[in-house]
Design a protein around this motif. Structure first.
Motif, PDB file in Angstrom:
ATOM      1  N   UNK B  23       0.956  -1.174   0.066  1.00 43.66           N
ATOM      2  CA  UNK B  23       0.092  -0.320   0.098  1.00 43.66           C
ATOM      3  C   UNK B  23       1.029   1.204  -0.092  1.00 43.66           C
ATOM      4  N   UNK B  24       0.556   1.998  -0.868  1.00 43.73           N
ATOM      5  CA  UNK B  24       1.201   3.288  -0.555  1.00 43.73           C
ATOM      6  C   UNK B  24       0.545   4.829  -0.465  1.00 43.73           C
ATOM      7  N   UNK B  25       0.859   5.454   0.439  1.00 39.38           N
ATOM      8  CA  UNK B  25      -0.185   6.022   0.958  1.00 39.38           C
ATOM      9  C   UNK B  25       0.486   7.800   0.459  1.00 39.38           C
ATOM     10  N   UNK B  26      -0.072   9.040   0.473  1.00 40.69           N
ATOM     11  CA  UNK B  26       0.270  10.365   0.139  1.00 40.69           C
ATOM     12  C   UNK B  26       0.754  11.228   1.562  1.00 40.69           C
ATOM     13  N   UNK B  27      -0.146  10.850   2.067  1.00 40.04           N
ATOM     14  CA  UNK B  27      -0.463  12.259   3.338  1.00 40.04           C
ATOM     15  C   UNK B  27       1.012  11.872   4.402  1.00 40.04           C
ATOM     16  N   UNK B  28       2.275  12.340   4.442  1.00 40.32           N
ATOM     17  CA  UNK B  28       3.304  12.568   5.248  1.00 40.32           C
ATOM     18  C   UNK B  28       2.847  12.724   6.603  1.00 40.32           C
ATOM     19  N   UNK B  29       1.947  13.542   6.274  1.00 39.00           N
ATOM     20  CA  UNK B  29       1.661  14.224   8.361  1.00 39.00           C
ATOM     21  C   UNK B  29       0.432  12.956   8.886  1.00 39.00           C
ATOM     22  N   UNK B  52       3.076   5.714  13.479  1.00 39.31           N
ATOM     23  CA  UNK B  52       4.173   5.810  12.612  1.00 39.31           C
ATOM     24  C   UNK B  52       5.585   6.285  13.228  1.00 39.31           C
ATOM     25  N   UNK B  53       5.182   5.760  14.748  1.00 34.86           N
ATOM     26  CA  UNK B  53       6.641   6.003  15.276  1.00 34.86           C
ATOM     27  C   UNK B  53       7.253   4.782  15.795  1.00 34.86           C
ATOM     28  N   UNK B  54       6.472   3.485  15.130  1.00 39.91           N
ATOM     29  CA  UNK B  54       6.783   2.574  14.543  1.00 39.91           C
ATOM     30  C   UNK B  54       7.183   1.714  13.116  1.00 39.91           C
ATOM     31  N   UNK B  63       2.069  -9.258   9.648  1.00 42.39           N
ATOM     32  CA  UNK B  63       3.410  -8.553  10.318  1.00 42.39           C
ATOM     33  C   UNK B  63       2.957  -7.575   9.369  1.00 42.39           C
ATOM     34  N   UNK B  64       2.664  -6.314   9.851  1.00 40.27           N
ATOM     35  CA  UNK B  64       2.579  -4.530   9.121  1.00 40.27           C
ATOM     36  C   UNK B  64       3.628  -4.060   9.923  1.00 40.27           C
ATOM     37  N   UNK B  65       4.053  -3.808   8.203  1.00 41.85           N
ATOM     38  CA  UNK B  65       5.874  -2.593   7.820  1.00 41.85           C
ATOM     39  C   UNK B  65       5.158  -1.674   7.963  1.00 41.85           C
ATOM     40  N   UNK B  66       5.984  -0.881   7.955  1.00 42.90           N
ATOM     41  CA  UNK B  66       5.619   1.226   7.839  1.00 42.90           C
ATOM     42  C   UNK B  66       6.957   1.886   7.171  1.00 42.90           C
ATOM     43  N   UNK B  67       7.660   1.603   6.362  1.00 41.14           N
ATOM     44  CA  UNK B  67       8.094   2.752   5.620  1.00 41.14           C
ATOM     45  C   UNK B  67       7.914   4.268   5.549  1.00 41.14           C
ATOM     46  N   UNK B  68       8.517   4.844   6.302  1.00 41.18           N
ATOM     47  CA  UNK B  68       8.334   6.302   6.060  1.00 41.18           C
ATOM     48  C   UNK B  68       8.529   6.976   5.376  1.00 41.18           C
ATOM     49  N   UNK B  69      10.269   6.306   5.116  1.00 36.48           N
ATOM     50  CA  UNK B  69      10.797   7.229   4.242  1.00 36.48           C
ATOM     51  C   UNK B  69       9.970   7.656   2.375  1.00 36.48           C
ATOM     52  N   UNK B  70       9.728   6.479   2.423  1.00 35.31           N
ATOM     53  CA  UNK B  70       8.676   5.973   0.834  1.00 35.31           C
ATOM     54  C   UNK B  70       7.272   6.366   1.079  1.00 35.31           C
ATOM     55  N   UNK B  71       6.644   6.040   2.230  1.00 39.64           N
ATOM     56  CA  UNK B  71       5.724   6.474   2.856  1.00 39.64           C
ATOM     57  C   UNK B  71       4.475   4.871   1.764  1.00 39.64           C
TER      58      UNK B  71
END
Lengths: 118, 112
Positions: B23-29, B52-54, B63-71
């Motif tokens: 999944x790609x998300x667009x809002x960095x906030x 977002x702090x994980x 398992x959910x993985x979050x990469x905020x750098x590339x949203x």
């Protein structure tokens, strides 16, 4: 019941008629949402109620759409002068905002009301 | 505007294999993300969430993985079972905003 209850589960109506869709949220949940899901699409936000605050109506697609929440519990979504493009599944969800799970964002969904406008 | 999207519309996976849904998300906030599962004729059901702090959170077989750098957000399902066949939605939430913005969904088909 323990979950979110919606009625009717299916509604077929003629173009131009008004319809009302009902949602009974989970007891004690202060937040209530309406979403719309068209065939093969994601969930489109319609409206949000939180306690006694003014509802967030920013997702309603036109002035033919309105919703009420009476007594902080049951909600009714009304669509006036229905159009064929209104055909969709209308999902209601509730959440426990402000309680021990505040800001979790977890929504508990009903099974939806499928609206078909002929 | 709000925009949350999925890369693959349909994923076919052999029973017992692992599944990965992206999944790609667009809002960095956005500060909170949820995965929902929707079986045919039913409402979406919560699977797992992440703040977002994980960058990783594990549940039972998921398992959910979050990469905020590339949203980017992904959901991994271990040892996929026939009961995992469904449409999976990611959703994002922004600070101070109580609505969830959903993506269009990704169909997962488990082949017995």
């Amino acid at each position: 019941g323990a979950g979110v209850s919606q009625s009717p589960s299916n509604k077929v109506t003629e173009k131009g008629k008004d319809v009302e869709l009902r949602c009974d949220p989970i007891s004690g949940h202060t937040a209530l949402y309406w979403y719309r899901q068209s065939l093969g699409q994601g969930l489109e936000f319609l409206i949000y109620f939180q306690g006694n605050s003014a509802p967030d109506k920013s997702g309603l697609p036109s002035d033919r759409f309105s919703a009420e929440r009476t007594g902080g519990s049951v909600s009714t979504l009304t669509i006036q002068r229905t159009q064929q493009e209104d055909s969709a599944v209308y999902l209601c969800a509730s959440s426990l905002v402000g309680g021990p799970f505040a800001n979790t964002g977890e929504l508990f969904f009903g099974e939806g009301s499928r609206l078909t406008v002929l | 505007g709000e925009s949350v999207g999925l890369h693959l519309p349909t994923l076919s996976v052999q029973e017992g294999d692992n599944s990965i849904i992206n999944c790609a998300y667009s809002n960095s906030a956005s500060d909170y993300f949820i995965w929902y599962k929707q079986e045919s004729g039913k409402g979406p059901q919560f699977i797992i969430d992440i703040r977002s702090n994980m960058d990783k959170r594990q549940g039972q077989r998921v398992t959910v993985l979050l990469n905020k750098t590339v949203k980017h957000l992904s959901l991994q399902i271990a040892a996929t079972q026939p009961g995992d066949s469904a449409v999976y939605f990611c959703a994002e939430k922004r600070p101070g905003n109580n609505r969830l913005a959903f993506g269009k969904g990704n169909q997962v088909v488990v082949i017995p």
